[in-house]
Write a protein that holds these residues in place. Structure first.
Motif, mmCIF file in Angstrom:
data_model
loop_
_atom_site.group_PDB
_atom_site.id
_atom_site.type_symbol
_atom_site.label_atom_id
_atom_site.label_comp_id
_atom_site.label_asym_id
_atom_site.label_seq_id
_atom_site.Cartn_x
_atom_site.Cartn_y
_atom_site.Cartn_z
ATOM 1 N N ALA A 1 -4.605 -2.643 -1.924
ATOM 2 C CA ALA A 1 -3.653 -1.543 -2.124
ATOM 3 C C ALA A 1 -3.722 -1.014 -3.547
ATOM 4 O O ALA A 1 -3.884 0.186 -3.782
ATOM 5 C CB ALA A 1 -2.238 -2.014 -1.802
ATOM 6 N N TYR A 2 -3.608 -1.893 -4.532
ATOM 7 C CA TYR A 2 -3.533 -1.447 -5.926
ATOM 8 C C TYR A 2 -4.875 -0.969 -6.456
ATOM 9 O O TYR A 2 -4.946 -0.019 -7.237
ATOM 10 C CB TYR A 2 -2.977 -2.573 -6.806
ATOM 11 N N ALA B 1 0.827 -1.205 0.000
ATOM 12 C CA ALA B 1 0.000 0.000 0.000
ATOM 13 C C ALA B 1 0.863 1.257 0.000
ATOM 14 O O ALA B 1 0.527 2.255 -0.647
ATOM 15 C CB ALA B 1 -0.925 0.002 1.222
ATOM 16 N N LYS C 1 1.323 6.851 -6.794
ATOM 17 C CA LYS C 1 0.216 7.734 -7.163
ATOM 18 C C LYS C 1 0.554 9.190 -6.848
ATOM 19 O O LYS C 1 0.339 10.088 -7.664
ATOM 20 C CB LYS C 1 -1.049 7.312 -6.421
ATOM 21 N N ARG C 2 1.105 9.422 -5.670
ATOM 22 C CA ARG C 2 1.496 10.792 -5.300
ATOM 23 C C ARG C 2 2.576 11.309 -6.235
ATOM 24 O O ARG C 2 2.554 12.475 -6.646
ATOM 25 C CB ARG C 2 1.980 10.828 -3.845
ATOM 26 N N ARG D 1 1.172 12.312 -9.675
ATOM 27 C CA ARG D 1 0.466 13.596 -9.625
ATOM 28 C C ARG D 1 1.445 14.753 -9.451
ATOM 29 O O ARG D 1 1.256 15.833 -10.030
ATOM 30 C CB ARG D 1 -0.544 13.583 -8.486
ATOM 31 N N ASP E 1 -5.668 4.341 -11.358
ATOM 32 C CA ASP E 1 -6.758 4.922 -12.135
ATOM 33 C C ASP E 1 -7.385 3.879 -13.047
ATOM 34 O O ASP E 1 -8.582 3.932 -13.343
ATOM 35 C CB ASP E 1 -6.251 6.094 -12.984
ATOM 36 N N GLN F 1 -7.186 0.523 -4.887
ATOM 37 C CA GLN F 1 -7.539 1.819 -4.317
ATOM 38 C C GLN F 1 -6.831 2.965 -5.045
ATOM 39 O O GLN F 1 -7.433 4.019 -5.276
ATOM 40 C CB GLN F 1 -7.163 1.851 -2.830
ATOM 41 N N ASP F 2 -5.596 2.771 -5.448
ATOM 42 C CA ASP F 2 -4.800 3.885 -5.969
ATOM 43 C C ASP F 2 -4.777 3.994 -7.485
ATOM 44 O O ASP F 2 -4.686 5.091 -8.024
ATOM 45 C CB ASP F 2 -3.361 3.777 -5.456
ATOM 46 N N SER G 1 2.151 1.631 -3.576
ATOM 47 C CA SER G 1 1.055 2.026 -4.455
ATOM 48 C C SER G 1 0.677 3.493 -4.274
ATOM 49 O O SER G 1 0.587 4.252 -5.239
ATOM 50 C CB SER G 1 -0.163 1.130 -4.190
ATOM 51 N N SER G 2 0.478 3.897 -3.045
ATOM 52 C CA SER G 2 0.108 5.302 -2.780
ATOM 53 C C SER G 2 1.265 6.239 -3.093
ATOM 54 O O SER G 2 1.066 7.367 -3.548
ATOM 55 C CB SER G 2 -0.346 5.471 -1.325
#
Length: 213
Positions: free
Chosen positions: A143-144, A101, A108-109, A112, A149, A146-147, A104-105
């Protein structure tokens, strides 16, 4: 970024898929005259397209490693083969759900922050053996799912491979929910049927056959 294969093997494999020859020929050096013509065509196409593929020599086992590579190379798109081999500590291999997690997060951060798409390859768990990969059969699915797209699963049965969009933040896409293609690993070719080709932007006349696609 290749966390699975040696970096010097990645581009030859891409070349072989694009132009249609078996990548083992890079080792055997047994090139036929027809193969050499394929190489010329590939070189011509690459000059026109003008795309540069950068494959770092070392794997990136943490999000900070990926961030450093982005800062160094300034790419337009980042692809990571073997996201599941990353960990927050960068020691290789997510240890548990919390570690997965965090990766993954973190990706993502990072995506962005730098404004780039990051495409990652992850694994299915053991429950997916012999079955179509779904939401529940993605390793560290909480984990995956959730983050990310978008998540596309790949399921191979015989020579036919089915792709399934199992998550998309943007709703339906051009492939709809399913798409099929045929793989020929002897020649490293990927083709789609006439039915599937009709869903794509590129279409041909009635004189096209499946092989020409």
């Amino acid at each position: 970024i290749s966390n699975e294969n040696a970096s010097h093997n990645v581009v030859p494999k891409l070349d072989s898929i694009f132009a249609g020859w078996n990548p083992i020929k890079y080792r055997t050096r047994e090139w036929t005259d027809f193969d050499k013509e394929k190489i010329k065509v590939l070189q011509h196409i690459l000059k026109i397209v003008g795309v540069t593929i950068i494959v770092p020599e070392s794997p990136a086992l943490s999000v900070s490693n990926v961030a450093s590579l982005i800062e160094e190379h300034k790419p337009d798109i980042v692809a990571i083969d073997g996201v599941y081999l990353m960990s927050e500590q960068g020691v290789g291999g997510s240890r548990d759900w919390k570690d997965a997690a965090a990766v993954s997060s973190g990706l993502k951060r990072l995506a962005r922050k730098v404004g780039l798409p990051i495409i990652g390859v992850i694994q299915a768990n053991k429950d997916a053996e012999g079955e179509n990969v779904g939401r529940a059969s993605i390793a560290h699915s909480d984990a995956y799912l959730q983050d990310a797209d978008a998540i596309i699963s790949i399921n191979k049965i015989g020579d036919e491979t089915t792709g399934q969009v199992i998550k998309s933040r943007w709703g339906s896409i051009s492939f709809q929910d399913f798409f099929n293609y045929v793989t020929n690993f002897e020649n490293m070719l990927i083709t789609v049927s006439r039915k599937e080709a009709s869903k794509l932007i590129v279409t041909g006349g009635d004189d096209w056959d499946d092989e020409s696609l």
